[in-house]
Design a protein around this motif. Structure first.
Motif, PDB file in Angstrom:
ATOM      1  N   GLN A  88       0.810  -1.215   0.000  1.00 37.22           N
ATOM      2  CA  GLN A  88       0.000   0.000   0.000  1.00 37.22           C
ATOM      3  C   GLN A  88       0.848   1.272   0.000  1.00 37.22           C
ATOM      4  N   PHE A  89       2.155   1.137   0.248  1.00 37.44           N
ATOM      5  CA  PHE A  89       3.055   2.287   0.156  1.00 37.44           C
ATOM      6  C   PHE A  89       3.667   2.428  -1.238  1.00 37.44           C
ATOM      7  N   ASN A  90       3.345   1.511  -2.136  1.00 34.42           N
ATOM      8  CA  ASN A  90       4.008   1.503  -3.442  1.00 34.42           C
ATOM      9  C   ASN A  90       3.734   2.775  -4.239  1.00 34.42           C
ATOM     10  N   ASP A  91       2.514   3.301  -4.130  1.00 35.70           N
ATOM     11  CA  ASP A  91       2.194   4.530  -4.867  1.00 35.70           C
ATOM     12  C   ASP A  91       3.070   5.693  -4.412  1.00 35.70           C
ATOM     13  N   ASP A  92       3.420   5.721  -3.118  1.00 41.74           N
ATOM     14  CA  ASP A  92       4.299   6.785  -2.615  1.00 41.74           C
ATOM     15  C   ASP A  92       5.674   6.704  -3.270  1.00 41.74           C
ATOM     16  N   ARG A 149       5.444  -7.793  12.205  1.00 42.69           N
ATOM     17  CA  ARG A 149       5.948  -7.014  11.072  1.00 42.69           C
ATOM     18  C   ARG A 149       5.583  -5.552  11.268  1.00 42.69           C
ATOM     19  N   ALA A 150       6.468  -4.676  10.823  1.00 48.62           N
ATOM     20  CA  ALA A 150       6.166  -3.247  10.798  1.00 48.62           C
ATOM     21  C   ALA A 150       6.791  -2.644   9.553  1.00 48.62           C
ATOM     22  N   SER A 151       6.116  -1.649   8.999  1.00 45.41           N
ATOM     23  CA  SER A 151       6.600  -0.975   7.800  1.00 45.41           C
ATOM     24  C   SER A 151       6.229   0.494   7.914  1.00 45.41           C
ATOM     25  N   ALA A 152       7.155   1.374   7.540  1.00 48.79           N
ATOM     26  CA  ALA A 152       6.900   2.806   7.693  1.00 48.79           C
ATOM     27  C   ALA A 152       7.493   3.583   6.535  1.00 48.79           C
ATOM     28  N   ILE A 153       6.900   4.748   6.287  1.00 51.75           N
ATOM     29  CA  ILE A 153       7.343   5.597   5.191  1.00 51.75           C
ATOM     30  C   ILE A 153       7.160   7.047   5.608  1.00 51.75           C
ATOM     31  N   GLY A 154       8.082   7.917   5.200  1.00 48.72           N
ATOM     32  CA  GLY A 154       7.972   9.327   5.556  1.00 48.72           C
ATOM     33  C   GLY A 154       9.322  10.003   5.591  1.00 48.72           C
ATOM     34  N   GLY A 155       9.543  10.850   6.620  1.00 45.38           N
ATOM     35  CA  GLY A 155      10.796  11.577   6.751  1.00 45.38           C
ATOM     36  C   GLY A 155      11.894  10.734   7.374  1.00 45.38           C
ATOM     37  N   ARG A 156      13.016  11.380   7.682  1.00 43.37           N
ATOM     38  CA  ARG A 156      14.195  10.661   8.163  1.00 43.37           C
ATOM     39  C   ARG A 156      13.943   9.901   9.462  1.00 43.37           C
TER      40      ARG A 156
END
Length: 444
Positions: free
Chosen positions: A191-195, A384-391
């Motif tokens: 679900q983060f692939n579009d980002d 499992r954990a997955s994250a997307i965003g800043g540093r």
């Protein structure tokens, strides 16, 4: 008589384990055989020289042969390839740069042969490169400068492909990516692939999806769907293969005829032979299943394990295995993950999603972070954990990794005490909010 330790491979694994052993034992004989002309370099840093973010290529070297020889009393032989191992008599056969063969004997043997990048076998091979060692980086640099390269095509969509694409774009080149699917960096949640796609496109990287290469010509790449891409240079980043051909005829067990099988002490099937680095199959701590995870920090930890075992110095707490934590930067986006693969999850896992800021919401430089956590309902622990965003994505994945290592239940996340000040964190810390949401989920 001093024990003699031979190490095959002199990049991160071989050089590190040699240094670790020397710190614990100043009497043993240590010899490294490395088949390439380069030694002890930071493999993970190679893509960042393409943009000259890492400006000096020499800074990628951790140590020199002279330093090992004169300061650490470790003998290094470059351009010496080990071509055979006979564990019955503790002997190896070496071929030098002049194709002359010699033999050497050992009390302990450490295998750190690394891996080599896969190459694409298609029609035409004009300026097709891979990026896995210093020499290959120098070849790419030389070609860009000599031929005034402006258009580069990357084949692949994993972390090496994305790092190369980012850095070549930052250099000012035109970059295209060829992806046989439409997913990028498959370690992260779908679900983060579009980002990821949006970030690539917004940085003017052209994406060619659901296609493969048919032919590589001097100034174009021809795809199997008939499309052509203007391209002066191609970098293939489609994975790696362990460099273990010379081991296949030995008494050392391999998995799938290529990965070196090791135990928790990094011993192979032969007691006085150890292995580490990109060529081994390690254990995943969550389920004790074998996994290939070619990351530098694992190699450094394994070097310590081997050094202590060979020198008979005790490690108080042996490795539990790996938790598959990984991270990548893609322009202004950070993506990180830990735990099971998304494809391994079943419907029984409880999914917690949270979106927040890395600092107080009123701070002008705040960055959004999205995180997904999957919880095992039988243990209430993160699987499992997955994250997307800043540093600061790395901070939260690191905290979750530590919770997994210590078998912490997710409800206790509300009691984790992160440092707080508006420029550094939100009063509603992301890690605490995951705990609150988990408590509510278990009440349903």
């Amino acid at each position: 008589m001093n024990k003699r330790i031979i190490i095959i491979g002199g990049v991160a694994g071989g050089a590190t384990v040699a240094s670790q052993i020397r710190r614990l034992d100043d009497q043993c004989d240590i010899v490294i055989y490395e088949k390439r002309p380069s030694f002890s370099f930071a493999n993970c840093g190679l893509p960042y020289h393409l943009s000259h973010e890492v400006e000096d290529i020499e800074s990628l070297y951790a140590a020199s042969v002279d330093e090992f020889d004169n300061k650490r009393n470790i003998k290094v032989h470059l351009n010496h390839e080990v071509i055979n191992i006979d564990t019955k008599v503790n002997k190896i056969t070496i071929k030098d740069e002049h194709n002359e063969q010699t033999t050497d004997t050992y009390d302990f043997l450490i295998l750190s042969p690394g891996a080599h990048a896969k190459r694409l076998e298609v029609r035409g091979q004009h300026r097709q490169f891979v990026l896995h060692n210093i020499e290959q980086l120098e070849d790419i640099e030389s070609s860009i400068k000599t031929h005034d390269i402006q258009n580069v095509t990357i084949i692949g969509a994993g972390y090496i492909a994305l790092e190369a694409a980012e850095n070549l774009k930052e250099r000012g080149l035109n970059v295209s990516i060829i992806n046989r699917s439409d997913q990028y960096y498959k370690a992260v949640d779908r679900q983060f692939n579009d980002d990821l796609r949006d970030t690539l496109l917004s940085n003017d990287i052209k994406l060619y999806e659901h296609c493969e290469v048919d032919q590589i010509d001097a100034h174009q790449v021809i795809l199997n769907n008939g499309q052509t891409i203007l391209s002066d240079l191609v970098i293939t980043a489609i994975g790696i293969t362990p460099s273990t051909q010379f081991i296949q005829s030995s008494q050392i067990d391999l998995i799938d005829d290529k990965f070196i099988k090791v135990n928790a002490l990094n011993q192979t099937s032969v007691d006085n032979v150890y292995a580490l680095g990109d060529a081994i199959m390690t254990r995943r701590a969550i389920d004790n299943q074998p996994i290939h995870l070619p990351l530098a920090w694992i190699t450094h930890r394994d070097a310590t394990t081997i050094a202590h075992h060979i020198t008979n110095t005790k490690i108080d707490k042996p490795s539990q295995g790996v938790y598959s934590a990984s991270i990548i930067r893609l322009f202004d986006l950070t993506i990180a993950t830990v735990g099971l693969k998304e494809s391994e999850l079943t419907d029984e896992y409880i999914k917690i999603e949270h979106s927040g800021y890395d600092r107080a919401g009123y701070m002008p430089d705040k960055e959004k972070i999205q995180i997904i956590v999957y919880i095992d309902p039988s243990t209430h622990q993160v699987a499992r954990a997955s994250a997307i965003g800043g540093r600061d994505v790395s901070k939260y994945i690191d905290l979750i990794t530590m919770s997994m290592m210590n078998q912490m239940v997710v409800e206790d996340f509300i009691n984790i005490e992160p440092t707080y000040s508006p420029p550094y964190a939100s009063p509603k810390s992301i890690i605490n909010m995951i705990g609150y949401k988990a408590i509510n989920a278990f009440k349903k």
